[in-house]
Each structure stands twice: as C-alpha cells, then as structure tokens.
Design an enzyme around this catalytic site. Structure first.
Site, PDB file in Angstrom:
ATOM      1  N   CYS A 217       0.817  -1.224   0.000  1.00 25.80           N
ATOM      2  CA  CYS A 217       0.000   0.000   0.000  1.00 25.80           C
ATOM      3  C   CYS A 217       0.850   1.273   0.000  1.00 25.80           C
ATOM      4  O   CYS A 217       0.330   2.365  -0.200  1.00 25.80           O
ATOM      5  CB  CYS A 217      -0.931   0.005   1.196  1.00 25.80           C
ATOM      6  SG  CYS A 217      -1.892  -1.508   1.337  1.00 25.80           S
TER       7      CYS A 217
ATOM      8  N   HIS B  16      -3.622   6.809   2.342  1.00 21.42           N
ATOM      9  CA  HIS B  16      -4.052   5.474   1.915  1.00 21.42           C
ATOM     10  C   HIS B  16      -5.415   5.172   2.538  1.00 21.42           C
ATOM     11  O   HIS B  16      -5.620   5.375   3.747  1.00 21.42           O
ATOM     12  CB  HIS B  16      -3.005   4.447   2.343  1.00 21.42           C
ATOM     13  CG  HIS B  16      -3.456   3.034   2.167  1.00 21.42           C
ATOM     14  ND1 HIS B  16      -4.002   2.589   0.991  1.00 21.42           N
ATOM     15  CD2 HIS B  16      -3.471   1.975   3.023  1.00 21.42           C
ATOM     16  CE1 HIS B  16      -4.328   1.310   1.128  1.00 21.42           C
ATOM     17  NE2 HIS B  16      -4.014   0.926   2.348  1.00 21.42           N
TER      18      HIS B  16
ATOM     19  N   ASN C 130     -10.331  -0.531  -0.089  1.00 24.02           N
ATOM     20  CA  ASN C 130      -8.869  -0.392  -0.008  1.00 24.02           C
ATOM     21  C   ASN C 130      -8.255  -0.988  -1.270  1.00 24.02           C
ATOM     22  O   ASN C 130      -8.407  -2.178  -1.523  1.00 24.02           O
ATOM     23  CB  ASN C 130      -8.422  -1.153   1.258  1.00 24.02           C
ATOM     24  CG  ASN C 130      -6.918  -1.225   1.423  1.00 24.02           C
ATOM     25  OD1 ASN C 130      -6.156  -0.875   0.540  1.00 24.02           O
ATOM     26  ND2 ASN C 130      -6.503  -1.702   2.585  1.00 24.02           N
TER      27      ASN C 130
END
Ligand code: ACO
Length: 324
Positions: free
Chosen positions: A111, A251, A281
C-alpha cells in the site's frame, strides 16, 4: 530546479459491489462493514486486467499533463497483483501505450507502493537521469482475496491510479518538497500473502492457492502510530508546519485510521478527503486514485500544499509533501 506533478489519472472496473451485495454471498452486513471501516462499495474486475486499468489511468494522466506516451522516459509500476509475474506491469503498460522511449520496471511496496515509486522517480529526475516519469499504482486485489473470509474480503477493491512527474527548470519552490520512507520487515507477517508453493523435482509443497492474511488490530496499531510520525517528518523536511498543509491524502484502508491520524496531527477531518466509501482499499492504487479524484473535483488550487501518505504490508510507510 524542482520536480512537479503535472498530470493525474485513474480507472476502476465497471462492476460495483455494495456491502448489501456482499451480504448475499457471505455472513456480513452493511452496518458491520461501514461502522468499522467506512466502506460502502468497491469495484471488482471481471473483464478488466491490472495492466489495462493501469494503462487507462496512465492515459488520463498523460492527457492532463499534455504529454504523449513517447515523451515518457521512466515508468514505474507499483503493484502486488500484476496479471503476470513476467513481464512486469510497467512493461505491459509500456506496450499498450506505445511509450517506446521509456525504461519500465515494477516495485512491490504494497500500500506504500505509489509513494515509494514517487520517491524513486523524484531521485532519478532530480539527478538529471530522466525528464518525464509516469508513476502508476494498480491492483486487482480481488485475485488475492479469500472470498469465504469475511474478515478480509469486505475490505479490498480493484483499480489503478497514475501520475506524471516532470522536471521543472523554472520553479524553485514548488513541486515535491519533502519525502520520507520506512519499513519494518520484523513485523511483516501481520499482513501477508504467500506466493505459489515451491514445487520442483526436489520438493513438493502442493498446489494450494494462497490468500491474504491479516491481523487487523496489529495493522491498526501500526498505522495510527507510524503514519502521523512519518507525516510530521516529511512536513519538517519541507520546512513547513502541519497547520500550513491544505490537504492530507492518505491510503484509504479504513476511515477510523484516518480519523485517528487527523486527531494525532491536530487537524480537522475536512482536510482529509476520503473515497474508501466507494472504492474500499486498493493498496498501491488508493493514494493516486484519491489524488486524481480530488484534483478533478477542482479542490486542488495552484500553490496548495498537499501531503500524500501510504502504509501497509512489509510493513512499509511513506509520506510526501507537494506544493501544487
Ligand atoms: N461482517 C460481520 N462480522 C465480521 C466481519 C464481517 N465482514 N469480519 C469479522 N467479523 C466478526 C468476527 O468474526 C468477530 O466475531 P466474534 O467476536 O464472534 O469472533 C468480530 O466481527 C470481531 O472481529 P475482529 O477481526 O476482531 O474485528 P475488528 O473489530 O478488529 O475489526 C477491522 C476488523 C475493521 C479490519 C479492524 O481490525 C481494523 O480496522 N483494522 C485496520 C486494518 C485495516 O484496515 N486493514 C486493511 C488492509 S491493511 C492496509 O491497507 C494497511
């Protein structure tokens, strides 16, 4: 000389899967998912590939930057979910776009991948090796998800984001002002996914397909402690105070993590746009997709100071400060 971001783009698959849709295939509810994560829906690849989503995002970024594919001399693909192990994502996107002058390669920092890619591009551009770089974060996480595990499959989505960064000889004070990166492999197993098993003439570990495993509470603790510290370090490097930052683009793992970061930094949630409500996500793609959506909404003005921050598997984390 400075390194500036001059174009952004994003793309997500057509199929939109809501929490209600998921509650028809696993034992979950919109109430459970939304209250713990902020997520309402995600887009899931059916016909789309990681490379095509990445190429669509890259084309949109090139168009905003008013550059042609041949103008790009560096392409970095950040992904943990390429369509193929060989060739890599960036080379596939190079082929689709016809970016014949570019050198193209991938990185995997989960990520944090887009932030790490941006830092690599910034270093190449500042040292004069290349002039125009395309940094892409693209994922089809749905291929790594165990769709029978309600603890993880509700969290993730598919999509791609891209940014064009370029050397600007005229401006001294704009562009990328400060960056930090970090990693802690010692805690890597709190969020992991094995590769296909070792299987050769000397050993056979079977053919089981591996999926993502996560200790959600450990990831939460890591994020709320590490991300504010990384942001503060990047802001200090940029010789700014945190109050001078106009927008924090983090994020999009979880709304509660973002609320906790905002609180630790003493900043209002209005400075933290979110899109996990619509996308879930998307690992390396989450920061560049949010950046593109915020940019295209008209919310970013010339001179705005923006923090980008990524965190995730590795463990890894990265933060950057940009003046637009
Ligand atoms: N629907 C309904 N119930 C569920 C679901 C679901 N989708 N998932 C888990 N549950 C149940 C569990 O079975 C458990 O039930 P039990 O008490 O009867 O055993 C209960 O809910 C609590 O489960 P936990 O896993 O302890 O849930 P938690 O409250 O920790 O919330 C969450 C999980 C939202 C993932 C939380 O740990 C979190 O916010 N973690 C942050 C990490 C994160 O967001 N990771 C994303 C990927 S990593 C990254 O991008 C950085």
């Amino acid at each position: 000389m400075s390194v500036r971001m001059i174009g952004t783009g994003s793309a997500v698959p057509k199929l939109r899967v809501t929490n209600e849709d998921l509650s028809r295939i696993i034992d979950t509810s919109d109430e459970w998912i939304y209250s713990r994560t902020g997520i309402r829906a995600r887009h899931i690849a059916v016909e789309e590939t990681t490379a095509q989503l990445a190429a669509d995002a890259a084309e949109a970024a090139l168009s905003m930057a008013q550059l042609a594919a041949e103008d790009i001399d560096l392409m970095i693909g950040a992904t943990a979910t390429p369509d193929r192990l060989l060739p890599g994502l960036a080379c596939e996107v190079q082929r689709i776009l016809g970016a014949t002058r570019a050198v193209a390669f991938d990185i995997n920092a989960a990520c944090s991948g887009f932030l790490f890619g941006l830092n690599i591009a910034d270093a190449y551009l500042r040292s004069g090796v290349y002039q125009n770089a395309l940094v892409i974060g693209a994922e089809t996480l749905s291929r790594l998800t165990d769709w029978t595990d309600r603890g993880t499959c509700v969290l993730f989505g598919d999509g791609a984001g891209a940014a064009v960064v370029a050397v600007d000889g005229a401006e001294e004070t704009r562009g990328i002002l400060g960056m930090v990166q970090g990693s802690d492999g010692g805690r890597g197993m709190v969020l992991s996914c094995a590769n296909r098993p070792l299987n050769n003439p000397y050993v056979n570990h079977g053919n089981e397909i591996p999926y993502v495993h996560m200790n959600g509470q450990e990831v939460y603790k890591f994020a709320v402690k590490t991300v504010p510290a990384a942001i503060m370090q990047a802001v200090e490097k940029a010789r700014l105070s945190v109050d001078e930052i106009d927008l924090f683009l983090l994020h999009q793992a979880n709304y509660r993590i973002i609320e906790a970061v905002a609180k630790r930094l003493g900043q209002p949630m209005e400075k933290f746009p979110t899109n996990m409500q619509e996308h879930g996500n998307i690992s390396a793609a989450s920061v560049p997709i949010l950046l593109d959506e915020v940019k295209r909404s008209g919310r970013i003005k010339d001179g705005d100071k923006i923090v980008l921050a990524g965190f995730g598997a590795g463990l890894t984390w990265g933060a950057a400060v940009l003046e637009w």
